[in-house]
Design a protein around this motif. Structure first.
Motif, short mmCIF file in Angstrom:
data_model
loop_
_atom_site.label_atom_id
_atom_site.label_comp_id
_atom_site.label_asym_id
_atom_site.label_seq_id
_atom_site.Cartn_x
_atom_site.Cartn_y
_atom_site.Cartn_z
N MET A 1 5.66 9.24 2.98
CA MET A 1 4.71 8.43 2.23
C MET A 1 3.98 7.51 3.22
O MET A 1 4.57 6.89 4.08
N THR A 2 2.68 7.38 3.04
CA THR A 2 1.85 6.56 3.90
C THR A 2 2.02 5.09 3.56
O THR A 2 2.13 4.72 2.40
N SER A 3 1.99 4.25 4.59
CA SER A 3 2.06 2.81 4.39
C SER A 3 0.65 2.24 4.34
O SER A 3 -0.23 2.66 5.09
N PHE A 4 0.41 1.30 3.45
CA PHE A 4 -0.89 0.67 3.31
C PHE A 4 -0.73 -0.82 3.57
O PHE A 4 -0.26 -1.56 2.70
N PRO A 5 -1.10 -1.29 4.78
CA PRO A 5 -0.93 -2.71 5.11
C PRO A 5 -1.75 -3.61 4.20
O PRO A 5 -2.85 -3.25 3.78
N VAL A 6 -1.21 -4.78 3.92
CA VAL A 6 -1.90 -5.78 3.11
C VAL A 6 -2.34 -6.90 4.04
O VAL A 6 -1.55 -7.39 4.85
N PHE A 7 -3.61 -7.30 3.96
CA PHE A 7 -4.17 -8.34 4.81
C PHE A 7 -4.57 -9.54 3.96
O PHE A 7 -5.01 -9.38 2.83
N GLN A 8 -4.40 -10.71 4.54
CA GLN A 8 -4.91 -11.92 3.90
C GLN A 8 -5.26 -12.89 5.03
O GLN A 8 -4.44 -13.16 5.89
N GLY A 12 -8.29 -22.71 7.80
CA GLY A 12 -8.21 -24.07 7.26
C GLY A 12 -7.54 -24.04 5.90
O GLY A 12 -6.43 -23.52 5.76
N GLU A 13 -8.23 -24.57 4.89
CA GLU A 13 -7.67 -24.58 3.53
C GLU A 13 -8.07 -23.34 2.73
O GLU A 13 -7.58 -23.12 1.64
N TRP A 14 -8.97 -22.53 3.28
CA TRP A 14 -9.46 -21.35 2.58
C TRP A 14 -8.56 -20.16 2.86
O TRP A 14 -8.16 -19.91 3.98
N THR A 15 -8.23 -19.39 1.83
CA THR A 15 -7.45 -18.17 1.96
C THR A 15 -8.18 -17.06 1.22
O THR A 15 -8.57 -17.23 0.07
N SER A 16 -8.35 -15.93 1.90
CA SER A 16 -9.05 -14.80 1.28
C SER A 16 -8.16 -14.14 0.24
O SER A 16 -6.96 -14.40 0.17
N LEU A 23 -7.61 4.02 4.53
CA LEU A 23 -8.46 4.84 5.39
C LEU A 23 -9.44 3.99 6.21
O LEU A 23 -10.60 4.36 6.41
N GLY A 24 -9.00 2.83 6.66
CA GLY A 24 -9.85 1.95 7.46
C GLY A 24 -10.77 1.07 6.64
O GLY A 24 -11.51 0.27 7.19
N LEU A 25 -10.74 1.20 5.33
CA LEU A 25 -11.54 0.37 4.44
C LEU A 25 -10.66 -0.73 3.87
O LEU A 25 -9.55 -0.47 3.42
N LYS A 26 -11.15 -1.95 3.86
CA LYS A 26 -10.40 -3.06 3.28
C LYS A 26 -10.77 -3.16 1.80
O LYS A 26 -11.87 -3.53 1.45
N ILE A 27 -9.83 -2.79 0.94
CA ILE A 27 -10.04 -2.76 -0.51
C ILE A 27 -9.28 -3.92 -1.13
O ILE A 27 -8.11 -4.14 -0.80
N PRO A 28 -9.89 -4.69 -2.06
CA PRO A 28 -9.14 -5.76 -2.73
C PRO A 28 -7.87 -5.20 -3.39
O PRO A 28 -7.90 -4.15 -4.03
#
Length: 72
Positions: A1-8, A12-16, A23-28
């Motif tokens: 099974m493929t792993s899908f990393p989660v980014f955030q 400062g005080e802002w968090t995405s 597949l190289g696309l950052k999807i919400p």
């Protein structure tokens, strides 16, 4: 099974919002509950000869959507 990393990203005080790398696309992360299913869909997507692509500048798609679907 493929792993899908989660980014955030935090600056400062802002968090995405949380993003999943598919597949190289950052999807919400809220976009899909099953990243593998989305990956399979993107990989196996086939266009048809009668498909139409509507391409606009950022932030202008809403106006085109309303004109096309509301006939106003």
């Amino acid at each position: 099974m493929t792993s899908f990393p989660v980014f955030q990203v935090t600056e400062g005080e802002w968090t995405s919002q949380k993003l999943i790398d598919v597949l190289g696309l950052k999807i919400p992360a809220d976009f899909t509950s099953d990243p593998q299913l989305l990956c399979d869909f993107i990989t196996n997507f086939q266009t048809r000869p009668d498909d139409v692509f509507v391409v606009t500048y950022p932030k202008s798609g809403e106006v085109i959507y309303h004109k096309a679907y509301n006939r106003s």
